[in-house]
Design an enzyme around this catalytic site. Structure first.
Site, PDB file in Angstrom:
ATOM      1  N   ASP A  79       0.842  -1.198   0.000  1.00 44.13           N
ATOM      2  CA  ASP A  79       0.000   0.000   0.000  1.00 44.13           C
ATOM      3  C   ASP A  79       0.877   1.248   0.000  1.00 44.13           C
ATOM      4  O   ASP A  79       2.052   1.210   0.373  1.00 44.13           O
ATOM      5  CB  ASP A  79      -0.923   0.005   1.222  1.00 44.13           C
ATOM      6  CG  ASP A  79      -1.967  -1.092   1.171  1.00 44.13           C
ATOM      7  OD1 ASP A  79      -2.246  -1.576   0.051  1.00 44.13           O
ATOM      8  OD2 ASP A  79      -2.490  -1.469   2.240  1.00 44.13           O
ATOM      9  N   ILE A  80       0.298   2.363  -0.371  1.00 44.40           N
ATOM     10  CA  ILE A  80       1.045   3.608  -0.472  1.00 44.40           C
ATOM     11  C   ILE A  80       1.659   4.014   0.872  1.00 44.40           C
ATOM     12  O   ILE A  80       2.738   4.609   0.914  1.00 44.40           O
ATOM     13  CB  ILE A  80       0.136   4.734  -1.035  1.00 44.40           C
ATOM     14  CG1 ILE A  80       0.961   5.994  -1.347  1.00 44.40           C
ATOM     15  CG2 ILE A  80      -1.002   5.034  -0.085  1.00 44.40           C
ATOM     16  CD1 ILE A  80       0.165   7.055  -2.083  1.00 44.40           C
TER      17      ILE A  80
END
Length: 326
Positions: free
Chosen positions: A144-145
């Site tokens: 995920d970011i």
């Protein structure tokens, strides 16, 4: 007496076809026929686009046995050749140190998410050096970011299309130095090398069997006890049933997947009684955030259900991706 000789060469009514490569409507004196002629070796053109065709036996170049209408050419022919080479693949591992950098370019409603992307940083450095037309970025999974990629890094491939520069050890070292010396320091790469199309096979083989290790900062709703630490650390090869997380239901099929948590270890955080550092090794594809907080019961069991309390994950890092490639 010429007519009988001509009739011996006529084989049908499907049009004229000869070894000299012309076709069209044929005319004889006084009537129209469309015979098939085996071979003629004398062609005499005139200014009106008509070609006289004479049989082999005739020595008279002015013969008028047959006449075919040919199309006139008004423009010169033109041949265009496009040369392209097969894609070149550069493989390696990347490390990501920012919690605001996505793996690939991420845009929602014309608004960019995050400061940058691994795809643009790595691919943008490689493409101009190899003078290619375009590139494609492929990685063994994704984070995920807001998750950092640490430790050994994540394997990736960059496919350069129609490269005009051949890979060499010098060029690859230059790419690695260029990326690792960027001022932003969001990303670093290592183990860069040129690979053939077999790089795809290495990536696919590792995808199915790879294990991943994580470090998660976790909050629990009651003070951490020695019993909590022992309960979590004693679990080995724990099978977990995970329904597709609510946060990704808009883009993933609503399925239930069985994953394995190979082992877990817990560290206390000094000065805090409700925070702990959870280290775990899992099967590829496990949703770690949901395994911690339970996702409203959609992941069973979870850290929360095991400890019998509310749990929340505050930060997550990937510390190792166990794959043989790169």
């Amino acid at each position: 007496m010429a007519a009988p000789a001509l009739n011996r060469r006529v084989r049908g009514q499907d049009g004229l076809s000869d070894k000299a490569g012309f076709s069209g409507e044929l005319k004889t004196a006084g009537e129209s026929v469309a015979p098939h002629v085996e071979s003629f070796d004398s062609h005499i053109g005139d200014g009106d686009g008509l070609t006289k065709v004479c049989p082999k036996e005739s020595q008279d170049l002015s013969c008028s046995y047959l006449m075919a209408q040919l199309d006139k050419v008004s423009k010169p022919c033109c041949l265009t050749i496009h040369c392209c080479r097969s894609p070149i693949y550069i493989g390696g591992r990347y490390l990501k140190y920012s919690r605001n950098v996505s793996q690939t370019r991420w845009v929602i409603d014309d608004e960019r998410m995050g400061e940058a992307s691994i795809e643009e940083i790595v691919g943008g450095a490689i493409l101009p050096i190899f003078q290619g037309d375009n590139y494609k970025f492929h990685a063994a999974g994704r984070e995920d970011i807001d998750v950092r990629m640490l430790g050994t890094g994540r394997p990736f491939l960059v496919e350069i299309q129609n490269a005009r520069q051949v890979p060499s050890e010098v060029l690859i070292k230059e790419i690695e130095r260029k990326i690792n010396s960027l001022e932003s320091q969001y990303v670093r790469v290592k183990n860069l090398r040129a690979v053939g199309s077999q790089g795809w096979d290495l990536m696919r083989e590792g995808e199915a069997e790879k294990q991943k290790q994580y470090a998660a900062l976790v909050w629990i709703s009651h003070p951490v006890s020695d019993e909590d630490l022992q309960t979590i650390s004693s679990l080995k090869e724990l099978k977990v049933a995970q329904k597709t997380p609510i946060r990704v239901l808009h883009r993933r099929s609503p399925l239930e997947r069985e994953k394995i948590i190979h082992w877990m270890k817990v560290e206390r955080i000094s000065g805090s009684s409700q925070y702990l550092l959870l280290h775990l090794c899992t099967q590829a594809g496990t949703y770690i955030k949901e395994f911690v907080h339970g996702d409203f019961g959609r992941t069973q069991p979870s850290v929360g259900s095991i400890l019998g309390c509310r749990t929340e994950i505050l930060q997550l890092d990937v510390t190792d991706v166990k794959m043989d490639c790169f």
